[in-house]
Enzyme design. Structure first.
Site, PDB file in Angstrom:
ATOM      1  N   ASP A 416       0.828  -1.204   0.000  1.00 57.87           N
ATOM      2  CA  ASP A 416       0.000   0.000   0.000  1.00 57.87           C
ATOM      3  C   ASP A 416       0.865   1.258   0.000  1.00 57.87           C
ATOM      4  OD1 ASP A 416      -2.666   1.332   0.461  1.00 57.87           O
ATOM      5  OD2 ASP A 416      -1.640   1.965   2.293  1.00 57.87           O
ATOM      6  N   GLU A 469       1.006  -0.610  -5.130  1.00 56.61           N
ATOM      7  CA  GLU A 469       0.090   0.491  -5.414  1.00 56.61           C
ATOM      8  C   GLU A 469       0.951   1.751  -5.514  1.00 56.61           C
ATOM      9  OE1 GLU A 469      -3.525   3.124  -3.507  1.00 56.61           O
ATOM     10  OE2 GLU A 469      -1.854   2.379  -2.330  1.00 56.61           O
TER      11      GLU A 469
END
Length: 737
Positions: A416, A469
């Site tokens: 993330d 990401e």
């Protein structure tokens, strides 16, 4: 006893200052006072047992070896022996009766020299084997070995339900060379609750800390760590593990269903979460029925605040207690693997919360985080940033990643907020960030950490994957480190998501002026190994659901969404869809309640779910749709510039012998008759999927049993077919056999 012997024993007794420090819980070296100590003549044994009436030393058979004298009224006792005590016990006489207990201060160190060396260098690839709490047998005695890293603390004690949470009872040994504190506590068993009590360098008491390496934790709002059961779990996923590398190849079909475990479904009585085992019985068959190849869990490591969805974790080694035990979590993974479905988990190394029981100011210093707030504080999320330039911190994080792969057979990690790790000035104004040693904005510590972790991951789990990401144009995110890349296997294509959603949100009448938004992604589609994400981020924080983003009346909204999904499934790149999007949920996602499953009673919503199921089946069965997802020779534009009609068309190609597929999207509500599309050569083409089919809730405009190619030039090709393009629809054609 001679006078000399008496003098030696008196000299061996601790000073008043040492005794007072121990009683007050301020002594830095409890092993220097407690446990057995050899004298020139004989041995002396000491123990601290508050509230004990008297104490004796007994052997393994219970025979009394010596009676202890009380050195301090608070409960410090001492006994003398003329010979080595061996495996002795203390018989403690409490107000409720006597109890024989082992002496924690007679056992040897826990960390070995190699452990210390590797930890300090940041190269301990299995740090969880030593750090944390381990139920073991030592010298024939069962108990728990506790180890915690806190180099700047003055004193560390393990406290728990086994010692009345009293920090004076089990102060730990400092291993100076490792900066770690350790203690074997006999009699403690799996299921015990514990924390660490620390004094900072100045002797101030800190908030009790959860174990950074804990394998289990209490259910929020309680914050204690729990000693885990070390018994191995039987796995039944050999077939999956042997085939994993083939399933994760760049040419394999990969279609991912993203899930928040706490809100996919809930029990109707009390809005209770489904457990890991409940999900094994319900989520696994659902994902299999829809044809997804993988499931991706939003963070399942322990976290304190439900509203963070797990993205502010406090327990990187512990599956969240919300849904069960680590063994229950293993059961869920095993069930997915037996069903032929891979499991990816979100991994958060970009930041961590400042909850008092967590990693922040762990030993009274900025141990895990940068001290300078320009480097150590995240303004977007009000959280702390790891100091990845410290070898031990980097080791803590890489160890957690490897742990999930080893213990839980996780097939992939999705990292993330990678962009926030790569740039020192991420979301910061001038003067709010510190340049690197070369004066640049690149975060050198994070770059090195990500490369090292990816190298370790792929070395240890050759068939597994990692994904980033990463929302910027940072080059070579999904390229190997040996060619200068970050080493990820995949990168989320945030640009594709942003541009194409912006396009389909527009009223069709305006799309003619924005054709580039739907086509631009092919300019860079093969610069990385891309995953196309329609994730939870697109249906939260006031953004609405994917269905409500679509323009027009109810019919047009559904038609737009179906056309968009079919375009996504044929566009180069692997696929990711957030839960609820497959049933065209009308409201924005809410983590506190389950999805609106009742919508499936309505034909439009049931039709979208059927479309997703059919898209997954077609994607998996058609090599041209996945074989060369990452290579440009697998894609060919047929029509990219017909902005007046808002039509695009492209070919997907596989290996020699694989039939091509032809995708045509009509992003207007007008039916287009006799629309000519160039094809590679003669032959008949049939509809493999039509998003306007009445099976999906569409108007059922179609091309019958197929169309024959004609020697009429179109779009630079000598052969073409004349099609009827349904309104707001995507056609997927394949050669008729």
């Amino acid at each position: 006893m001679t006078v000399l012997d008496d003098e030696l024993r008196r000299e061996a007794r601790p000073s008043t200052a040492d005794i007072e420090a121990l009683i007050a819980g301020r002594h830095r070296d409890p092993f220097g006072l407690l446990g057995p100590h050899r004298l020139q003549q004989g041995w002396v044994l000491r123990t601290f047992q508050p509230d004990a009436a008297n104490i004796e030393v007994v052997d393994r058979d219970g025979a009394v070896l010596a009676v202890a004298t009380k050195l301090h009224p608070a409960g410090l006792f001492e006994a003398s022996l003329d010979r080595a005590p061996g495996s002795y016990r203390w018989r403690v006489h409490w107000p409720l009766g006597p109890l024989d207990i082992e002496d924690p201060y007679r056992f040897p160190p826990i960390l070995g020299d190699l452990d210390v060396h590797l930890w300090r260098e940041g190269r301990h690839h299995r740090p969880w084997d030593k750090f944390g709490a381990h139920a073991i047998e030592l010298d024939g005695v069962t108990g728990v070995a506790f180890v915690v890293w806190a180099p700047n603390a003055r004193r560390v004690s393990v406290v728990g339900d086994f010692n009345q949470w009293d920090g004076r009872r089990h102060p730990m040994r400092l291993r100076h060379d490792a900066g770690a504190w350790e203690l074997f506590v006999p009699g403690v068993a799996p299921g015990a609750h514990y924390k660490f009590e620390l004094l900072d360098a100045n002797g101030a008491l800190l908030p009790q800390k959860a174990d950074p390496f804990a394998f289990r934790a209490e259910l929020r709002p309680r914050t204690a760590s729990i000693v885990d059961d070390p018994a191995p779990v039987a796995w039944n996923d050999d077939a999956w593990m042997k085939s994993r590398a083939e399933r994760h190849a760049t040419g394999a079909p990969i279609s991912i269903y993203e899930v928040h475990l706490g809100s996919w479904r809930r029990h109707w009585d009390g809005n209770r979460w489904y457990s890991y085992r409940d999900l094994a019985d319900t989520l696994v068959p659902y994902v299999k029925d829809l044809g997804f190849t993988h499931v991706e869990f939003m963070p399942v490591n322990e976290f304190p605040f439900d509203g963070s969805w797990g993205y502010q974790p406090t327990g990187l080694y512990a599956p969240t207690s919300r849904y069960g035990t680590p063994q229950d979590f293993q059961y869920l993974i095993d069930a997915f693997h037996q069903a032929g479905i891979g499991v990816i988990v979100d991994y958060v190394a970009a930041h961590f919360p400042n909850d008092p029981h967590g990693l922040g100011d762990f030993d009274g210093t900025h141990l895990y985080e940068h001290a300078d707030p320009r480097q150590g504080f995240h303004p977007d999320w009000n959280s702390l940033i790891y100091n990845l330039e410290r070898p031990e911190v980097s080791n803590f994080l890489t160890g957690a990643a490897i742990y999930w792969g080893e213990r839980f057979h996780i097939d992939g990690l999705r990292f993330d907020a990678v962009a926030s790790m790569l740039y020192l000035d991420y979301s910061r104004k001038a003067g709010e960030w510190v340049p690197n040693k070369f004066g640049g904005r690149e975060n050198l510590g994070s770059i090195e950490f990500l490369r090292k972790l990816n190298e370790l991951w792929y070395e240890r789990f050759p068939g597994a994957m990692t994904a980033a990401e990463e929302s910027t144009a940072w080059p070579n995110v999904s390229r190997p480190t040996y060619v200068g890349g970050l080493g990820f296997g995949w990168k989320w294509n945030m640009g594709w998501m942003h541009d194409t959603l912006k396009y389909v949100e527009r009223e069709p009448v305006y799309r003619a002026w924005h054709q580039n938004e739907i086509t631009f992604s092919l300019v860079y589609a093969f610069s990385e190994n891309f995953i196309l994400p329609l994730s939870h981020d697109e249906v939260v924080h006031g953004k609405g659901s994917l269905l409500t983003k679509m323009p027009g009346d109810a019919w047009q909204k559904f038609a737009n969404l179906r056309a968009y999904y079919a375009f996504m499934w044929t566009h180069p790149g692997k696929k990711l869809l957030f839960m609820g999007c497959e049933i065209a949920q009308a409201r924005e996602w809410n983590h506190d309640s389950e999805l609106d499953w009742g919508l499936l009673d309505q034909p439009g919503h049931e039709g979208v779910q059927r479309l997703v199921r059919d898209l997954n089946a077609l994607y998996r069965a058609t090599p041209s749709l996945h074989r060369f997802d990452t290579e440009p020779h697998g894609f060919e534009w047929v029509e990219a510039s017909d902005n007046q009609n808002s039509v695009i068309a492209f070919l997907r190609k596989g290996d020699e012998g694989d039939a091509p597929s032809l995708t045509i999207c009509n992003f207007t509500p007008s039916v287009r008759h006799h629309y000519r599309v160039g094809v590679p050569g003669p032959g008949r083409w049939r509809e493999a999927l039509n998003s306007d089919s009445h099976f999906y809730g569409g108007s059922n405009v179609h091309n019958g049993d197929g169309v024959e190619a004609e020697p009429i030039g179109s779009q630079g090709r000598a052969w073409s077919i004349a099609l009827t393009l349904p309104p707001l629809a995507t056609l997927i054609l394949v050669p008729a056999v």
